[in-house]
Design a protein around this motif. Structure first.
Motif, PDB file in Angstrom:
ATOM      1  N   GLY A 243      34.290  59.756  36.329  1.00 45.89           N
ATOM      2  CA  GLY A 243      35.575  60.443  36.232  1.00 45.89           C
ATOM      3  C   GLY A 243      36.366  60.589  37.511  1.00 45.89           C
ATOM      4  N   ILE A 244      35.970  59.910  38.610  1.00 52.68           N
ATOM      5  CA  ILE A 244      36.722  60.137  39.850  1.00 52.68           C
ATOM      6  C   ILE A 244      37.904  59.191  40.011  1.00 52.68           C
ATOM      7  N   VAL A 245      37.880  58.061  39.308  1.00 55.50           N
ATOM      8  CA  VAL A 245      38.988  57.112  39.444  1.00 55.50           C
ATOM      9  C   VAL A 245      39.414  56.583  38.082  1.00 55.50           C
ATOM     10  N   GLU A 246      40.684  56.192  38.030  1.00 49.98           N
ATOM     11  CA  GLU A 246      41.158  55.320  36.960  1.00 49.98           C
ATOM     12  C   GLU A 246      41.201  53.931  37.575  1.00 49.98           C
ATOM     13  N   TYR A 247      40.536  52.964  36.942  1.00 53.18           N
ATOM     14  CA  TYR A 247      40.400  51.663  37.580  1.00 53.18           C
ATOM     15  C   TYR A 247      40.761  50.536  36.628  1.00 53.18           C
ATOM     16  N   ARG A 248      41.624  49.670  37.097  1.00 51.93           N
ATOM     17  CA  ARG A 248      41.915  48.422  36.396  1.00 51.93           C
ATOM     18  C   ARG A 248      41.200  47.313  37.162  1.00 51.93           C
ATOM     19  N   PRO A 249      40.138  46.745  36.598  1.00 51.04           N
ATOM     20  CA  PRO A 249      39.306  45.797  37.349  1.00 51.04           C
ATOM     21  C   PRO A 249      40.042  44.502  37.692  1.00 51.04           C
ATOM     22  N   VAL A 250      39.439  43.749  38.588  1.00 55.82           N
ATOM     23  CA  VAL A 250      39.933  42.417  38.924  1.00 55.82           C
ATOM     24  C   VAL A 250      39.907  41.572  37.647  1.00 55.82           C
ATOM     25  N   ASP A 251      40.972  40.831  37.432  1.00 60.56           N
ATOM     26  CA  ASP A 251      41.100  39.980  36.249  1.00 60.56           C
ATOM     27  C   ASP A 251      39.926  39.008  36.194  1.00 60.56           C
ATOM     28  N   GLU A 252      39.187  39.044  35.081  1.00 61.26           N
ATOM     29  CA  GLU A 252      38.019  38.167  34.937  1.00 61.26           C
ATOM     30  C   GLU A 252      38.414  36.697  35.050  1.00 61.26           C
ATOM     31  N   ALA A 253      39.647  36.369  34.652  1.00 60.58           N
ATOM     32  CA  ALA A 253      40.079  34.977  34.746  1.00 60.58           C
ATOM     33  C   ALA A 253      40.113  34.498  36.186  1.00 60.58           C
ATOM     34  N   LEU A 254      40.453  35.413  37.105  1.00 60.86           N
ATOM     35  CA  LEU A 254      40.466  35.038  38.524  1.00 60.86           C
ATOM     36  C   LEU A 254      39.062  34.735  39.008  1.00 60.86           C
ATOM     37  N   SER A 262      40.573  35.219  46.155  1.00 63.48           N
ATOM     38  CA  SER A 262      40.487  36.594  45.669  1.00 63.48           C
ATOM     39  C   SER A 262      41.581  37.471  46.266  1.00 63.48           C
ATOM     40  N   VAL A 263      42.029  37.129  47.471  1.00 63.03           N
ATOM     41  CA  VAL A 263      43.078  37.908  48.113  1.00 63.03           C
ATOM     42  C   VAL A 263      44.425  37.295  47.772  1.00 63.03           C
ATOM     43  N   PRO A 264      45.335  38.045  47.134  1.00 64.82           N
ATOM     44  CA  PRO A 264      46.597  37.455  46.701  1.00 64.82           C
ATOM     45  C   PRO A 264      47.499  37.138  47.883  1.00 64.82           C
ATOM     46  N   PRO A 265      48.295  36.071  47.763  1.00 65.62           N
ATOM     47  CA  PRO A 265      49.281  35.812  48.817  1.00 65.62           C
ATOM     48  C   PRO A 265      50.316  36.915  48.845  1.00 65.62           C
ATOM     49  N   ALA A 266      51.050  37.007  49.966  1.00 66.13           N
ATOM     50  CA  ALA A 266      51.983  38.115  50.163  1.00 66.13           C
ATOM     51  C   ALA A 266      53.085  38.135  49.107  1.00 66.13           C
ATOM     52  N   ASP A 267      53.430  36.940  48.552  1.00 69.68           N
ATOM     53  CA  ASP A 267      54.530  36.900  47.599  1.00 69.68           C
ATOM     54  C   ASP A 267      54.062  36.928  46.148  1.00 69.68           C
ATOM     55  N   ASP A 268      52.786  37.255  45.924  1.00 70.32           N
ATOM     56  CA  ASP A 268      52.259  37.329  44.563  1.00 70.32           C
ATOM     57  C   ASP A 268      52.810  38.582  43.885  1.00 70.32           C
ATOM     58  N   ASP A 269      53.606  38.367  42.816  1.00 73.27           N
ATOM     59  CA  ASP A 269      54.240  39.509  42.154  1.00 73.27           C
ATOM     60  C   ASP A 269      53.244  40.312  41.327  1.00 73.27           C
ATOM     61  N   ASP A 270      52.274  39.641  40.717  1.00 72.34           N
ATOM     62  CA  ASP A 270      51.349  40.331  39.822  1.00 72.34           C
ATOM     63  C   ASP A 270      50.089  40.754  40.570  1.00 72.34           C
ATOM     64  N   VAL A 271      50.271  41.688  41.512  1.00 70.46           N
ATOM     65  CA  VAL A 271      49.136  42.133  42.319  1.00 70.46           C
ATOM     66  C   VAL A 271      48.125  42.897  41.470  1.00 70.46           C
ATOM     67  N   THR A 272      48.545  43.360  40.290  1.00 75.39           N
ATOM     68  CA  THR A 272      47.636  44.125  39.437  1.00 75.39           C
ATOM     69  C   THR A 272      46.448  43.286  38.973  1.00 75.39           C
ATOM     70  N   ARG A 273      46.584  41.971  38.993  1.00 74.82           N
ATOM     71  CA  ARG A 273      45.468  41.109  38.572  1.00 74.82           C
ATOM     72  C   ARG A 273      44.281  41.239  39.523  1.00 74.82           C
ATOM     73  N   TYR A 274      44.527  41.718  40.714  1.00 74.82           N
ATOM     74  CA  TYR A 274      43.473  41.802  41.729  1.00 74.82           C
ATOM     75  C   TYR A 274      42.858  43.198  41.807  1.00 74.82           C
ATOM     76  N   GLY A 275      43.116  44.007  40.799  1.00 70.27           N
ATOM     77  CA  GLY A 275      42.498  45.334  40.742  1.00 70.27           C
ATOM     78  C   GLY A 275      43.438  46.427  41.203  1.00 70.27           C
ATOM     79  N   MET A 276      43.478  47.542  40.462  1.00 72.99           N
ATOM     80  CA  MET A 276      44.295  48.702  40.811  1.00 72.99           C
ATOM     81  C   MET A 276      43.434  49.945  40.628  1.00 72.99           C
TER      82      MET A 276
END
Length: 492
Positions: A243-254, A262-276
């Protein structure tokens, strides 16, 4: 009454009752409670307290989990938490009186009874519930920093011993890294101006790896960030159920795409795919509790509510404005208006570097006291340190019969006001506006200001010389600062 700048900003916690409800709703603790109530004399556990394999399907079914390996693993995890938090007690037969260790095989089973803490979750106070949950957090933290290996059998030698060196795992280093990440997440969550948004996992990993003074990260640094992200992805998956975090995991497709960075380029718009990841209110409480146990100064609004006015004004000296107001409100609610104004004014006196800040916060506190403060405020109209403050407060309330301040008091109050803002490291533009506004109210301000008998006179005038946008005024301020220092006894 001197104050130190807090390492972390003060946080406004949810009430203990709200936090206790969140703790009981945490999926892992909720499952542990259900298993503790389900367990009985026939529950079969190993000598280490773990549920035996044959017992796991029934436990998983009771929890409504899938009848597969994942369900069994989740049931086993919940049972371990029930043991770690004292919801169940496991007795190893080898420890019973008269038992001989040689009489027991490795697969001998222990007995289970309800733990004392199980009843506390129902009948205890919110503090009891949170104390049990914190034990659960410690257990989850230990699981999150445990070594990861593909095949445990490869680590077991011919003599049955485990080659821990082969793990390349340092428990202290792992724990320190995760604590550092959680500390950064805490700061991003509770810091002034922090939003309610989730933090991208790459940014969190980079905060621990990339040096502050590095421009473009090197390939080696990027690889370290990538490795840290993958480890944090595993760890947050372990920590989310407590219960300490809400976590959106790294996209399994990646993870499945070969050669995908694994590290998105600076201009990657969909940074959420790399975990939030985002700390919950319960997570803020838990991480703060861990930091306090480690000796870190992690203040919370309300910490000073039962203290004296001197501790209050000293404690909030470097608080952001909203946090200082919140602390004052809670202090007044605890102390009441009767006598509060006099106690606050007494605590505002002094010639130390934080005294101007105390007077500034005293004035804010008096505004919250309201009309009840007027007798105490009028009593200090003749006080050289508090008289100016008192006149400002009375004038703002439209009070009658307020004696005009002397010129010396006007200049003293101007120096004290700027000294408070300098000590607080306030916004530069606001500070510049204050400097120019106060000096512009009086013709020949700098011709008189250097004579003010205030400990910060020279330092204030020096700062005014740096901040004033008018070159002539800035030069006059610097000259006045030199005179004040030459005069002696003012500034340092």
């Amino acid at each position: 009454m001197s104050a130190e700048r807090p390492i972390l900003p003060p946080v406004r916690l949810h009430t203990e009752a709200e936090l206790a409800r969140d703790a009981l709703a945490a999926p892992l603790l909720a499952r542990a409670v259900r298993l503790a109530r389900w367990a009985g004399p026939d529950t079969r556990v190993g000598a280490g307290g773990e549920l035996v394999d044959a017992q796991l399907p029934a436990a998983a079914e009771h929890l409504g989990l899938a009848a597969d390996e994942d369900g069994a693993a989740e049931a086993s995890e919940a049972w371990r938490l029930a043991v770690d938090t004292g919801l169940v007690e496991v007795e190893d037969p080898a420890t019973e009186p008269g038992a001989d260790e040689e009489d027991f095989a490795d697969d001998v089973e222990g007995t289970v009874t309800a733990g004392e803490n199980l009843a506390l979750l129902t009948c205890g106070s919110p503090q009891d519930v949170l104390s049990i949950w914190l034990d659960g957090l410690e257990a989850a933290h230990a699981d999150a920093t445990a070594p990861v290996f593909d095949d445990f059998a490869d680590l077991v030698g011919e003599d049955g011993s485990i080659d821990f060196d082969a793990l390349d795992w340092d428990p202290e280093t792992e724990a320190e890294f995760l604590d550092g990440v959680l500390g950064n997440l805490y700061l991003l969550t509770v810091g002034e101006g922090a939003g309610d948004e989730a933090v991208p996992l790459p940014a969190l990993a980079a905060s621990m790896i990339v040096p502050d003074d590095m421009g473009e990260p090197t390939d080696d640094i990027l690889e370290q960030v990538s490795d840290a992200m993958m480890r944090l992805d595993d760890q947050f998956r372990v920590l989310e159920p407590i219960g300490i975090v809400e976590y959106r995991p790294v996209d399994e497709a990646l993870l499945a795409e070969e050669g995908e960075e694994s590290v998105p380029p600076a201009d990657d718009d969909d940074v959420t795919r790399y975990g939030m990841v985002k700390l919950t209110p319960l997570g803020i409480y838990g991480i703060r509790a861990r930091m306090l146990d480690a000796g870190v100064d992690a203040p919370a609004i309300g910490d000073l509510a039962d203290k004296g006015a001197d501790v209050l004004l000293g404690g909030i000296a470097y608080y952001p404005e909203a946090a200082a107001r919140g602390e004052i409100e809670l202090w007044l609610a605890r102390h009441g208006a009767d006598g509060a104004a006099g106690e606050l004014l007494d605590a505002a006196r002094g010639e130390d570097p934080q005294a101007p800040l105390r007077r500034l916060h005293c004035q804010q506190a008096l505004a919250l006291v309201g009309a009840d403060a007027e007798p105490a405020v009028r009593a200090v109209l003749g006080d050289p340190e508090l008289g100016g403050l008192a006149r400002v407060w009375l004038a703002e309330r439209g009070a009658a019969d307020v004696p005009p301040p002397s010129e010396a008091m006007i200049f003293w109050l101007a120096i004290d006001t700027i000294a408070a803002q300098l000590e607080a490291d306030g916004d530069l533009d606001e500070l510049q506006g204050l400097v120019e506004g106060l000096s512009g109210q009086h013709s020949g301000f700098f011709d008189e200001a250097w004579r003010v008998d205030h400990p910060a006179t020279a330092d204030v005038l020096e700062a005014m010389g740096r901040l004033h946008s008018d070159k002539k005024q800035a030069k006059d301020a610097r000259k006045a600062a030199f005179k004040a220092r030459s005069r002696g006894g003012s500034g340092s």
